[in-house]
Design a protein around this motif. Sequence first.
Motif, PDB file in Angstrom:
ATOM      1  N   HIS A 228     109.834  84.206 110.750  1.00  0.00           N
ATOM      2  CA  HIS A 228     108.485  84.141 111.328  1.00  0.00           C
ATOM      3  C   HIS A 228     108.467  83.480 112.702  1.00  0.00           C
ATOM      4  N   SER A 229     109.619  83.363 113.337  1.00  0.00           N
ATOM      5  CA  SER A 229     109.712  82.814 114.703  1.00  0.00           C
ATOM      6  C   SER A 229     109.044  81.443 114.821  1.00  0.00           C
ATOM      7  N   ASP A 230     109.232  80.606 113.791  1.00  0.00           N
ATOM      8  CA  ASP A 230     108.601  79.285 113.871  1.00  0.00           C
ATOM      9  C   ASP A 230     109.563  78.128 113.589  1.00  0.00           C
ATOM     10  N   VAL A 231     110.857  78.419 113.474  1.00  0.00           N
ATOM     11  CA  VAL A 231     111.825  77.381 113.106  1.00  0.00           C
ATOM     12  C   VAL A 231     113.131  77.615 113.854  1.00  0.00           C
ATOM     13  N   ILE A 232     113.822  76.551 114.217  1.00  0.00           N
ATOM     14  CA  ILE A 232     115.213  76.651 114.691  1.00  0.00           C
ATOM     15  C   ILE A 232     116.076  75.952 113.641  1.00  0.00           C
ATOM     16  N   LEU A 233     117.039  76.668 113.066  1.00  0.00           N
ATOM     17  CA  LEU A 233     117.882  76.073 112.022  1.00  0.00           C
ATOM     18  C   LEU A 233     119.145  76.922 111.858  1.00  0.00           C
ATOM     19  N   GLY A 234     120.243  76.272 111.496  1.00  0.00           N
ATOM     20  CA  GLY A 234     121.508  76.996 111.301  1.00  0.00           C
ATOM     21  C   GLY A 234     122.097  76.704 109.939  1.00  0.00           C
ATOM     22  N   ALA A 235     123.016  77.561 109.498  1.00  0.00           N
ATOM     23  CA  ALA A 235     123.664  77.353 108.197  1.00  0.00           C
ATOM     24  C   ALA A 235     125.102  77.849 108.241  1.00  0.00           C
ATOM     25  N   LEU A 236     125.953  77.145 107.512  1.00  0.00           N
ATOM     26  CA  LEU A 236     127.348  77.548 107.337  1.00  0.00           C
ATOM     27  C   LEU A 236     127.636  77.530 105.854  1.00  0.00           C
ATOM     28  N   THR A 237     128.178  78.618 105.321  1.00  0.00           N
ATOM     29  CA  THR A 237     128.597  78.600 103.913  1.00  0.00           C
ATOM     30  C   THR A 237     130.116  78.656 103.881  1.00  0.00           C
ATOM     31  N   PRO A 238     130.757  77.613 103.355  1.00  0.00           N
ATOM     32  CA  PRO A 238     132.213  77.588 103.306  1.00  0.00           C
ATOM     33  C   PRO A 238     132.755  78.219 102.031  1.00  0.00           C
TER      34      PRO A 238
END
Length: 407
Positions: A228-238
């Motif tokens: 929804h173009s309202d958050v900046i966030l990242g994720a890494l799945t190891p």
Amino acid sequence: MHPSDLHPETLAIISGRPPREDGAAVNVPISYSSTFVSAGPTGQGDNRVYGRFSNSTWEALEATIGALEHPASLGEDALVFGSGMAAVAAALNLVKQGGLVLMPDSAYNGSLALAQEMADAGRIRLQTLQPAELTPAALARTLANLPATPQTNPQASPPTNPHALLWLEIPSNPLLRVPDARALIKAARDAGALTVVDSTIATPLAARPLEWGADLALHSATKYLSGHSDVILGALTPATAQLRGRLHQHRTLAGSIPSPMDAWLVLRGIRTLAVRLGAQSRTAQFLAERLAAHAAVSNVSYPGLADHPDAKTIASLGLPGGAMLAAQIGRGAEDADRFIAALRLWVPATSLGGVESSIERRRRHSSEPGTVADNLTRLSVGLEHPEDLWRDLEAALAQIDPVSLES
Ligand SMILES: Cc1ncc(COP(=O)(O)O)c(C=O)c1O
């Protein structure tokens, strides 16, 4: 029913919920606390000590992304970061001092720029790979002389301090090329290199790199996961607990953490990912076909078109077309800019994956590599009615001279 028997669409709905008890909230609460009640000595792994180490709202999101990345095997939970770029930085930081990072020259320009900055500082060696170098045989040759990676635990697989790291994007941004990830990952693994796949544009519903043997799957959750173009966030799945431990330590020390509110918003976004992406992808296919047939458009790149240069690889990886496409408009930057300025529904903006359709001429960014044509526009297809989106594109294209009648 065991979670490993469930489809990703179901896992996206049921994961990361509080235990099913009378009176329990259906959604995880947003936990705003910078510290926790804790007395006595603390050790490694004592997470509920300080808000930079752990947070229960992050954990609900991490369990959900982890479930989507390896639904069949129920592997490691993801780790969330303050941005996609913070996740990129954490992944690149796994490479040994002076180690080699191999990155396609078509990778996201922020990832390339960060790797270049690390190379300039002497932290890593960076080699960018052109499409012809992204074959298993060429990769094996490049990695042939890699020094053996000394391990504190020689049984450790993958290496925890690798001498080399292969970076892949599925599909690449903005050209939407699709490398043969499965074969490349195998070649890199055989040579002792760590593999990271940025599958932001594919999403875990379309591509699960850990199932292809990758060590890490990366997302800018800013895009489709939140939606929804309202958050900046990242994720890494190891792939392993060992890698997760190293990344967790980096996140804690670098402080590259997201806010609990943003984690909650991404989790809410994931609940509707499957329906959003399904509708957006159907519209993207419709628009790609129409654009490809238009006289003012010289080239369309969309993984769902039969004439995509990587069509065979796309079929072998089982990738759907997705919700992004790239189109070259008219003869140059001026035509593409005029076209964008004439649009009324499409939002001229960077980023992608929102419910609103957006468009951007990528070379307006001085950091965009020259491998991207000057008149290439990247379209992120949203949830508006397909015919309305096409009418807007068609009206704007009417202002551009045909390119396909000549040459
Ligand atoms: C493919 C890809 N990876 C990583 C990033 C970086 O993510 P963020 O903007 O969340 O830091 C982006 C951002 O556009 C991206 O498109």
